[in-house]
Design an enzyme around this catalytic site. Structure first.
Site, PDB file in Angstrom:
ATOM      1  N   ASP A  92      37.557  32.775  44.191  1.00  0.00           N
ATOM      2  CA  ASP A  92      37.374  32.298  42.827  1.00  0.00           C
ATOM      3  C   ASP A  92      37.481  30.776  42.866  1.00  0.00           C
ATOM      4  O   ASP A  92      38.309  30.224  43.580  1.00  0.00           O
ATOM      5  CB  ASP A  92      38.478  32.909  41.955  1.00  0.00           C
ATOM      6  N   ASP A 271      37.520  42.675  40.513  1.00  0.00           N
ATOM      7  CA  ASP A 271      38.838  42.293  41.029  1.00  0.00           C
ATOM      8  C   ASP A 271      39.802  42.283  39.858  1.00  0.00           C
ATOM      9  O   ASP A 271      39.395  42.072  38.710  1.00  0.00           O
ATOM     10  CB  ASP A 271      38.803  40.905  41.678  1.00  0.00           C
TER      11      ASP A 271
END
Length: 376
Positions: A92, A271
């Site tokens: 990320d 996720d």
């Protein structure tokens, strides 16, 4: 890097595919355990690899940048070598931390100035240096730098934020072209769709992102407090626009029910910290509903944690024993619950894949949603 779409369920938009990276095959739909700082909390890499067995895990640029810091990761040869993980990793870009650090950051066109949650020191993230940082971390899949808008969010702010995210995306792409790979394997880039819960903004953003022709595409800014129905509605709008021949990643989602409903809408990758965080606090997810293992009702229940035996902990320990471990604040209890929950999430997406390939996903999904929507 390659994505193969194998089939779509005939009664929903659920897809089964395969992403191929230089670190292996990722069978979709997939759930990625969150390894924020180079570790899935409380789980050895051996247990992660041999028992939970995910094809890919997630790391976080913001946290890895602060600790252990990028020079350490470069000296180690990248995050894979640093943490002894030979399968795929996604990072990320830090956009979610921009959202979550609202009291300690300032957003401008150039980028974001933020205060470290560790020592109060100031740092700046820009689209350019975030691309460089992710090159150094060395994940197989790297994300565009974006702003994740809060919920609720007024239309004017959501639109301005989305347009800035698009400008930042253009800067990410331009900088990636002149930033060479650091290691001997490829990296795939995913831009991120934003637009809060406004259908016209989500449509506009999805079209902009699709036109970049990136390897895959992500959807951000959901699972930030909006009702599940709004999440599903925005996902449906976006999936109708994003190209079918590229993987779709819904960031930060979610509960087991959220995952199945979004698989039905065409999402391939997920996720969430929920299985690990909730596990450490005594909540277990099962195919029959959720369990608060701290409740007195489990203290004399000597049945196995889960009769489906998804991981070794499910076949070795009873509910009564796990309740006892939580009662005495034994760290092993948190570890057992974490391993169970991660095993359940991976089992769930793999069962979903089996039913997509078999053509009966919709019937199975509806049954599972009803079963899981219970407190045991």
């Amino acid at each position: 890097m390659k994505f193969e779409l194998h089939t779509t369920d005939p009664k929903s938009k659920a897809r089964a595919g395969t992403i191929i990276t230089d670190h292996g095959r990722i069978e979709t739909p997939i759930f990625m355990p969150v390894g924020t700082v180079g570790s899935v909390k409380g789980v050895h890499q051996r247990e992660l690899r041999d028992d939970i067995n995910p094809d890919i895990i997630l790391g976080n640029t913001y946290h890895l940048y602060l600790r252990p810091q990028i020079d350490i990761l470069e000296k180690a040869g990248g995050l894979h070598k640093f943490m002894n993980w030979d399968r795929s990793i996604l990072t990320d870009s830090g956009g979610y931390q921009v959202y979550s650090l609202s009291a300690n950051r300032k957003i401008k066109e150039e980028g974001v100035k933020f205060k470290s949650h560790i020592d109060g020191s100031y740092h700046v993230f820009t689209p350019e240096n975030v691309m460089e940082i992710q090159r150094s971390i060395g994940a197989d899949i790297i994300m565009a730098f974006d702003e994740c808008t809060p919920y609720p969010c007024d239309y004017r702010y959501a639109k301005g934020s989305m347009l800035m995210t698009h400008r930042w995306l253009d800067r990410c792409l331009a900088h990636l072209e002149k930033t060479p790979l650091k290691y001997d394997y490829d990296q795939a880039f995913f831009p991120i769709v934003q637009g809060s819960t406004y259908s016209d903004l989500r449509q506009q953003s999805a079209e902009y992102i699709a036109n970049t022709d990136a390897f895959g595409n992500a959807i951000g800014g959901l699972s930030v407090g909006e009702p599940a129905e709004e999440m599903y509605a925005m996902t449906d709008v976006v999936c109708a626009i994003l190209p079918e021949d590229k993987p779709r990643y819904l960031m930060g989602v979610g509960t087991p029910i959220n995952i199945l409903e979004n698989i039905a809408l065409g999402i391939d990758m997920f996720d969430c910290v929920m299985p690990t965080r909730n596990g450490r606090n005594g909540m277990l997810f099962t195919a029959h509903g959720t369990i608060n293992i701290k409740n007195k009702k489990w203290e004399s229940d000597f049945s196995l944690i889960d009769d489906m035996g998804m991981t070794f902990v499910d076949t070795e320990y009873s509910k009564a024993y796990l309740k006892h471990l939580f009662s005495v604040n034994e760290l092993l209890g948190k570890q057992i619950a974490t391993i169970h929950n991660l095993g359940f999430y991976l089992w769930l997406v793999r069962e979903a894949r089996k039913h997509i390939l078999a053509g009966d996903f919709r019937v199975w999904k509806d049954k599972m949603v009803k079963q899981m929507d219970k407190r045991l």
